[in-house]
Design a protein around this motif. Structure first.
Motif, PDB file in Angstrom:
ATOM      1  N   PHE A  23      -4.100  -3.206   6.972  1.00  0.00           N
ATOM      2  CA  PHE A  23      -4.891  -4.020   7.896  1.00  0.00           C
ATOM      3  C   PHE A  23      -6.226  -4.403   7.278  1.00  0.00           C
ATOM      4  CE2 PHE A  23      -2.005  -2.881  11.322  1.00  0.00           C
ATOM      5  CZ  PHE A  23      -2.058  -4.005  12.120  1.00  0.00           C
ATOM      6  N   ASN A  24      -6.895  -3.441   6.667  1.00  0.00           N
ATOM      7  CA  ASN A  24      -8.215  -3.715   6.085  1.00  0.00           C
ATOM      8  C   ASN A  24      -8.153  -4.756   4.973  1.00  0.00           C
ATOM      9  OD1 ASN A  24      -9.502  -1.972   7.819  1.00  0.00           O
ATOM     10  ND2 ASN A  24      -9.499  -0.270   6.384  1.00  0.00           N
ATOM     11  N   LYS A  25      -7.136  -4.676   4.127  1.00  0.00           N
ATOM     12  CA  LYS A  25      -7.048  -5.594   2.998  1.00  0.00           C
ATOM     13  C   LYS A  25      -6.551  -6.984   3.394  1.00  0.00           C
ATOM     14  CE  LYS A  25      -6.720  -2.293  -0.716  1.00  0.00           C
ATOM     15  NZ  LYS A  25      -5.968  -1.846  -1.883  1.00  0.00           N
ATOM     16  N   SER A  26      -5.842  -7.097   4.504  1.00  0.00           N
ATOM     17  CA  SER A  26      -5.332  -8.412   4.897  1.00  0.00           C
ATOM     18  C   SER A  26      -6.306  -9.195   5.773  1.00  0.00           C
ATOM     19  CB  SER A  26      -3.984  -8.258   5.605  1.00  0.00           C
ATOM     20  OG  SER A  26      -4.132  -7.480   6.774  1.00  0.00           O
ATOM     21  N   ILE A  27      -7.359  -8.541   6.250  1.00  0.00           N
ATOM     22  CA  ILE A  27      -8.325  -9.220   7.127  1.00  0.00           C
ATOM     23  C   ILE A  27      -8.951 -10.419   6.427  1.00  0.00           C
ATOM     24  CG2 ILE A  27     -10.634  -8.964   8.134  1.00  0.00           C
ATOM     25  CD1 ILE A  27      -9.820  -6.249   9.136  1.00  0.00           C
ATOM     26  N   GLU A  55       0.835  -1.206   0.000  1.00  0.00           N
ATOM     27  CA  GLU A  55       0.000   0.000   0.000  1.00  0.00           C
ATOM     28  C   GLU A  55       0.870   1.257   0.000  1.00  0.00           C
ATOM     29  OE1 GLU A  55      -3.391   0.184  -0.288  1.00  0.00           O
ATOM     30  OE2 GLU A  55      -3.204  -1.958  -0.659  1.00  0.00           O
ATOM     31  N   ARG A  99      -3.500  -4.320  15.646  1.00  0.00           N
ATOM     32  CA  ARG A  99      -4.015  -3.084  15.048  1.00  0.00           C
ATOM     33  C   ARG A  99      -3.959  -1.934  16.050  1.00  0.00           C
ATOM     34  NH1 ARG A  99      -9.164  -1.820  11.341  1.00  0.00           N
ATOM     35  NH2 ARG A  99      -7.880  -3.009   9.942  1.00  0.00           N
ATOM     36  N   LEU A 117      -5.736  -9.302  14.728  1.00  0.00           N
ATOM     37  CA  LEU A 117      -6.652  -8.336  14.142  1.00  0.00           C
ATOM     38  C   LEU A 117      -7.073  -7.226  15.094  1.00  0.00           C
ATOM     39  CD1 LEU A 117      -8.899 -10.778  12.094  1.00  0.00           C
ATOM     40  CD2 LEU A 117      -6.977  -9.400  11.287  1.00  0.00           C
ATOM     41  N   HIS A 119      -3.425   1.670   7.674  1.00  0.00           N
ATOM     42  CA  HIS A 119      -4.867   1.453   7.786  1.00  0.00           C
ATOM     43  C   HIS A 119      -5.365   0.536   6.666  1.00  0.00           C
ATOM     44  CE1 HIS A 119      -9.017   2.311   8.794  1.00  0.00           C
ATOM     45  NE2 HIS A 119      -9.233   2.624   7.522  1.00  0.00           N
ATOM     46  N   SER A 120      -4.975   0.840   5.440  1.00  0.00           N
ATOM     47  CA  SER A 120      -5.404   0.050   4.296  1.00  0.00           C
ATOM     48  C   SER A 120      -4.810  -1.364   4.334  1.00  0.00           C
ATOM     49  CB  SER A 120      -4.994   0.763   3.014  1.00  0.00           C
ATOM     50  OG  SER A 120      -5.416   0.053   1.893  1.00  0.00           O
TER      51      SER A 120
END
Length: 185
Positions: free
Chosen positions: A86-90, A71, A138, A134, A83-84
């Motif tokens: 974490f969101n994309k790897s969830i 990212e 985070r 997660l 931020h991105s």
């Protein structure tokens, strides 16, 4: 475990320290649950389940941090990349961990004896690693961003030459197109 700590710091620097702190928190929570649940016996298969779940926890951190690097290399600021990332790897982390939990539950149902101990410790370890990866990691990353909002170099994230060229060729702000309303001005 010590070798994992050293490698995470070498590869990810500050983010590796966050991963190590998360791994310590994971270990404390895991030992706590091992102590309070009477049905868990630490046989050799149970210890194998613990080791495998530690590996899955480290895998989650690596997935998150590599996504953060990707990212950042697309031109996002460091905080936005975290931020991105974490969101994309969830999705990937949940997919791998939920699949492992389902297979472990099937293994528990279809087996007996010490293999059940393997299944129990694996389910417990994977569930804890999902929570720590997660939620706790985070939170630690957000705290890190509060302390160090823009210095990606401390996290061992650098732009590659081809990434810089890609960013430079993209327009900074998309051009607004004028709407043609049939000649009306």
């Amino acid at each position: 475990l010590l070798l994992i700590f050293v490698l995470m710091v070498i590869v990810y620097r500050d983010l590796g320290l966050i991963a190590n702190l998360s791994l310590i928190i994971y270990t404390v929570i895991f030992v706590f649950f091992l102590a309070i649940i009477d049905s868990i016996q630490l046989t050799l298969p149970g210890i194998a389940g613990i080791i495998l779940s530690i590996g899955m926890a480290v895998d989650a951190y690596i997935l998150i941090f590599e996504q953060i690097k990707e990212e950042y290399r697309t031109g996002k600021r460091f905080a936005a990349a975290v931020h991105s990332g974490f969101n994309k790897s969830i999705v990937t982390i949940l997919d791998a961990n939920v699949t492992t939990i389902i297979v472990s539950l099937i293994l528990y149902i279809l087996s007996s004896g010490s293999i059940r101990g393997f299944a129990i410790t694996l389910v417990l370890g994977v569930a804890i690693s999902m929570f720590v990866g997660l939620v706790i990691t985070r939170a630690l990353a957000k705290l890190y961003l509060y302390i160090n909002p823009d210095n990606a170099n401390r996290a061992n994230i650098k732009m590659r030459k081809q990434d810089l060229e890609t960013i430079e060729t993209q327009p900074a702000v998309p051009q607004k197109r004028k709407l043609n309303m049939g000649g009306a001005k």
